[in-house]
Design a protein around this motif. Structure first.
Motif, PDB file in Angstrom:
ATOM      1  N   GLU A 218      32.978  56.734 -92.424  1.00  0.00           N
ATOM      2  CA  GLU A 218      32.782  55.291 -92.274  1.00  0.00           C
ATOM      3  C   GLU A 218      32.602  54.587 -93.620  1.00  0.00           C
ATOM      4  OE1 GLU A 218      31.061  57.713 -90.956  1.00  0.00           O
ATOM      5  OE2 GLU A 218      28.956  57.578 -91.585  1.00  0.00           O
ATOM      6  N   ASP A 219      32.587  55.342 -94.724  1.00  0.00           N
ATOM      7  CA  ASP A 219      32.371  54.746 -96.052  1.00  0.00           C
ATOM      8  C   ASP A 219      33.608  53.988 -96.542  1.00  0.00           C
ATOM      9  OD1 ASP A 219      29.856  55.776 -96.082  1.00  0.00           O
ATOM     10  OD2 ASP A 219      30.287  57.428 -97.477  1.00  0.00           O
ATOM     11  N   GLU A 220      33.359  53.097 -97.501  1.00  0.00           N
ATOM     12  CA  GLU A 220      34.438  52.283 -98.086  1.00  0.00           C
ATOM     13  C   GLU A 220      34.925  52.970 -99.358  1.00  0.00           C
ATOM     14  OE1 GLU A 220      36.853  49.484 -97.202  1.00  0.00           O
ATOM     15  OE2 GLU A 220      34.971  49.609 -96.067  1.00  0.00           O
ATOM     16  N   PRO A 221      36.196  53.374 -99.422  1.00  0.00           N
ATOM     17  CA  PRO A 221      36.708  54.012-100.646  1.00  0.00           C
ATOM     18  C   PRO A 221      36.961  52.955-101.725  1.00  0.00           C
ATOM     19  CG  PRO A 221      38.475  53.768 -99.059  1.00  0.00           C
ATOM     20  CD  PRO A 221      37.228  53.257 -98.386  1.00  0.00           C
ATOM     21  N   PRO A 222      37.211  53.361-102.978  1.00  0.00           N
ATOM     22  CA  PRO A 222      37.426  52.398-104.067  1.00  0.00           C
ATOM     23  C   PRO A 222      38.630  51.479-103.833  1.00  0.00           C
ATOM     24  CG  PRO A 222      37.329  54.663-104.917  1.00  0.00           C
ATOM     25  CD  PRO A 222      37.261  54.750-103.440  1.00  0.00           C
ATOM     26  N   LYS A 223      39.613  51.950-103.106  1.00  0.00           N
ATOM     27  CA  LYS A 223      40.754  51.086-102.753  1.00  0.00           C
ATOM     28  C   LYS A 223      41.398  51.624-101.486  1.00  0.00           C
ATOM     29  CE  LYS A 223      43.992  53.579-105.706  1.00  0.00           C
ATOM     30  NZ  LYS A 223      44.809  53.645-106.879  1.00  0.00           N
ATOM     31  N   LYS A 224      42.380  50.866-100.957  1.00  0.00           N
ATOM     32  CA  LYS A 224      43.071  51.309 -99.730  1.00  0.00           C
ATOM     33  C   LYS A 224      43.983  52.504-100.039  1.00  0.00           C
ATOM     34  CE  LYS A 224      42.207  47.410 -97.127  1.00  0.00           C
ATOM     35  NZ  LYS A 224      41.769  47.315 -95.752  1.00  0.00           N
ATOM     36  N   VAL A 225      44.323  53.240 -98.989  1.00  0.00           N
ATOM     37  CA  VAL A 225      45.194  54.415 -99.165  1.00  0.00           C
ATOM     38  C   VAL A 225      46.592  54.106 -98.616  1.00  0.00           C
ATOM     39  CG1 VAL A 225      43.249  56.017 -99.057  1.00  0.00           C
ATOM     40  CG2 VAL A 225      44.514  55.506 -96.960  1.00  0.00           C
ATOM     41  N   ASN A 226      47.612  54.642 -99.255  1.00  0.00           N
ATOM     42  CA  ASN A 226      49.000  54.400 -98.809  1.00  0.00           C
ATOM     43  C   ASN A 226      49.326  55.191 -97.554  1.00  0.00           C
ATOM     44  OD1 ASN A 226      49.233  54.505-102.162  1.00  0.00           O
ATOM     45  ND2 ASN A 226      50.117  52.708-101.159  1.00  0.00           N
ATOM     46  N   CYS A 227      48.786  56.393 -97.466  1.00  0.00           N
ATOM     47  CA  CYS A 227      48.973  57.244 -96.287  1.00  0.00           C
ATOM     48  C   CYS A 227      47.652  57.932 -95.993  1.00  0.00           C
ATOM     49  CB  CYS A 227      50.028  58.323 -96.529  1.00  0.00           C
ATOM     50  SG  CYS A 227      51.658  57.697 -96.924  1.00  0.00           S
ATOM     51  N   ALA A 228      47.460  58.278 -94.739  1.00  0.00           N
ATOM     52  CA  ALA A 228      46.246  59.009 -94.368  1.00  0.00           C
ATOM     53  C   ALA A 228      46.621  60.103 -93.383  1.00  0.00           C
ATOM     54  CB  ALA A 228      45.230  58.064 -93.740  1.00  0.00           C
ATOM     55  N   ILE A 229      45.878  61.196 -93.446  1.00  0.00           N
ATOM     56  CA  ILE A 229      46.055  62.275 -92.472  1.00  0.00           C
ATOM     57  C   ILE A 229      44.702  62.534 -91.824  1.00  0.00           C
ATOM     58  CG2 ILE A 229      46.837  64.631 -92.064  1.00  0.00           C
ATOM     59  CD1 ILE A 229      48.416  64.473 -94.687  1.00  0.00           C
ATOM     60  N   ASP A 230      44.695  62.526 -90.502  1.00  0.00           N
ATOM     61  CA  ASP A 230      43.458  62.735 -89.740  1.00  0.00           C
ATOM     62  C   ASP A 230      43.468  64.145 -89.160  1.00  0.00           C
ATOM     63  OD1 ASP A 230      41.331  62.758 -88.019  1.00  0.00           O
ATOM     64  OD2 ASP A 230      42.124  61.230 -86.666  1.00  0.00           O
ATOM     65  N   PHE A 231      42.585  64.990 -89.687  1.00  0.00           N
ATOM     66  CA  PHE A 231      42.489  66.378 -89.218  1.00  0.00           C
ATOM     67  C   PHE A 231      41.344  66.561 -88.237  1.00  0.00           C
ATOM     68  CE2 PHE A 231      44.250  66.613 -93.547  1.00  0.00           C
ATOM     69  CZ  PHE A 231      45.366  67.412 -93.355  1.00  0.00           C
ATOM     70  N   THR A 232      40.624  65.493 -87.923  1.00  0.00           N
ATOM     71  CA  THR A 232      39.403  65.660 -87.129  1.00  0.00           C
ATOM     72  C   THR A 232      39.707  65.697 -85.633  1.00  0.00           C
ATOM     73  OG1 THR A 232      38.936  63.325 -86.734  1.00  0.00           O
ATOM     74  CG2 THR A 232      38.204  64.246 -88.852  1.00  0.00           C
ATOM     75  N   PRO A 233      38.864  66.355 -84.854  1.00  0.00           N
ATOM     76  CA  PRO A 233      39.100  66.421 -83.402  1.00  0.00           C
ATOM     77  C   PRO A 233      38.487  65.247 -82.644  1.00  0.00           C
ATOM     78  CG  PRO A 233      37.314  67.900 -84.003  1.00  0.00           C
ATOM     79  CD  PRO A 233      37.758  67.224 -85.274  1.00  0.00           C
ATOM     80  N   VAL A 234      37.984  64.221 -83.349  1.00  0.00           N
ATOM     81  CA  VAL A 234      37.318  63.119 -82.637  1.00  0.00           C
ATOM     82  C   VAL A 234      38.131  61.828 -82.728  1.00  0.00           C
ATOM     83  CG1 VAL A 234      34.989  64.044 -82.809  1.00  0.00           C
ATOM     84  CG2 VAL A 234      35.865  62.637 -84.670  1.00  0.00           C
ATOM     85  N   GLY A 235      38.052  61.014 -81.668  1.00  0.00           N
ATOM     86  CA  GLY A 235      38.869  59.813 -81.555  1.00  0.00           C
ATOM     87  C   GLY A 235      38.518  58.711 -82.547  1.00  0.00           C
ATOM     88  N   GLU A 236      37.216  58.563 -82.862  1.00  0.00           N
ATOM     89  CA  GLU A 236      36.779  57.449 -83.711  1.00  0.00           C
ATOM     90  C   GLU A 236      37.445  57.439 -85.070  1.00  0.00           C
ATOM     91  OE1 GLU A 236      34.975  59.454 -81.451  1.00  0.00           O
ATOM     92  OE2 GLU A 236      33.392  59.828 -82.918  1.00  0.00           O
ATOM     93  N   THR A 237      37.810  58.643 -85.562  1.00  0.00           N
ATOM     94  CA  THR A 237      38.350  58.732 -86.918  1.00  0.00           C
ATOM     95  C   THR A 237      39.613  57.898 -87.073  1.00  0.00           C
ATOM     96  OG1 THR A 237      37.591  60.993 -86.817  1.00  0.00           O
ATOM     97  CG2 THR A 237      38.831  60.378 -88.752  1.00  0.00           C
ATOM     98  N   VAL A 238      40.358  57.732 -85.987  1.00  0.00           N
ATOM     99  CA  VAL A 238      41.594  56.951 -86.051  1.00  0.00           C
ATOM    100  C   VAL A 238      41.280  55.527 -86.527  1.00  0.00           C
ATOM    101  CG1 VAL A 238      43.464  55.978 -84.660  1.00  0.00           C
ATOM    102  CG2 VAL A 238      42.755  58.346 -84.314  1.00  0.00           C
TER     103      VAL A 238
END
Ligand code: ZN
Ligand code: ZN
Length: 335
Positions: A218-238
């Motif tokens: 839920e943290d804010e990174p230094p800038k936006k990402v061009n692509c992301a990969i979600d490896f987590t088994p939970v729905g909220e991560t999307v």
């Protein structure tokens, strides 16, 4: 041979895998008999054991298999006795349908998974079609090579599907077996990598492997990402991933099943501006043939924790609790 066999769907806490003595399998036409030396332990096995995907029961799990050719079925000519080979999740596909013909054999309706529809590597021996085995580059030990066959190769496919370009910024959500290999490929391509994970240990490992920032999902990174990969088994991560995704960016969902639904999302905030979501299913032989030499060139040395075959239940429990650093690998004792 000794094998850890799954007979029925069960919570992993009940330690459902049973050590059983079985006759060695016989290689059929165009098949090879492989004496297994190492087999990686993958999240997909938890999904099979706990019923989120349905294996043919009873089954010997395991699809990150490294071993040596010890027998040849009739007409098998690709390998010699003693050759070191790997076996991955793709156990077979029909080769004739339009998916197969267009290079998408991962989507074939007759796709069969190793350790799911055919017996896998939680055993001292296994058999596989010679067309679905891969030479292992010399520089890896057996245990190091095992995770490359799933965590590594699927991670490579996730990266490829994400469309990430050199020097772009990549976000990784979850930092388990696959992500810790993906980061090494992405860094090799000059990408900046941000890692989002609840585990402090995983954040530390991420920084060690070249993440320029690591925080909680839920943290804010230094800038936006061009692509992301979600490896987590939970729905909220999307939602967390879409929130930090740059306009026109793509989010890749790497898991086979989410444990809980993806929450409803506000279109304007999360999806508009040409953001995309794409899932990854299975793997092709081409992914493995491209990835294994690249892994040797970089080189990617996976972090592995070795265990005995009879400890499979314990390793899977540790995996469920997020207590494996890198990848758990079962090392076979000599029969
Ligand atoms: Zn796997
Ligand atoms: Zn097909």
């Amino acid at each position: 041979m000794k094998a850890m066999v799954l007979k029925r769907v069960s919570a992993i806490e009940k330690e459902p895998l049973e050590m059983i003595d079985l006759p060695n399998p016989d290689p059929g036409p165009k098949e090879i008999l492989v004496k297994v030396s190492a087999c990686g332990v993958c999240h997909t096995e938890l999904d099979e054991i706990e019923g989120r995907i349905q294996p043919n029961l009873p089954i010997i799990l395991g699809h990150e298999v490294v071993g040596r050719v010890e027998g040849l079925g009739s007409g098998a000519t690709r390998f010699n006795l003693g050759d070191r080979v790997g076996i991955a999740w793709i156990n077979s596909a029909c080769g004739k349908c339009h998916f197969c013909r267009e290079g998408n054999e991962n989507l074939c309706l007759e796709f069969r998974g190793t350790g799911c529809h055919a017996n896998g590597g939680y055993a001292q021996y296994t058999v596989v079609s010679e067309d679905f085995a891969y030479p292992i580059p010399e520089r890896f030990s057996d245990s190091e090579a095992a995770p490359l066959l799933c965590a590594g190769a699927i991670g490579y496919r996730d990266l490829w599907v994400s469309g990430i370009k050199k020097n772009q910024t990549l976000g990784l959500f979850g930092f388990g077996a696959s992500a810790h290999i993906v980061i090494q490929v992405a860094r090799y391509w000059g990408c900046e990598v941000f890692v989002f994970t609840r585990s402090e240990e995983h954040r530390n490992l991420a920084k060690k492997l070249g993440a320029s920032w690591a925080g909680r999902p839920e943290d804010e990174p230094p800038k936006k990402v061009n692509c992301a990969i979600d490896f987590t088994p939970v729905g909220e991560t999307v939602l967390h991933a879409l929130r930090v995704l740059e306009k026109g960016g793509r989010l890749v969902l790497a898991v086979i099943r989410k444990r809980n639904p993806i929450p409803s999302l506000d279109y304007a905030q999360y999806l508009w501006d040409e953001k995309e979501i794409k899932s990854v299913a299975n793997i092709t032989r081409k992914d493995l043939k491209d990835f294994l030499p690249l892994a040797a060139e970089i080189p990617i040395i996976p972090e592995v924790q070795e265990f005995k075959l009879e400890e499979a239940n314990k390793v899977l429990n540790m995996l469920k609790q997020g207590k494996i650093q890198g990848v758990g690998v079962l090392k076979m004792a000599d029969p």
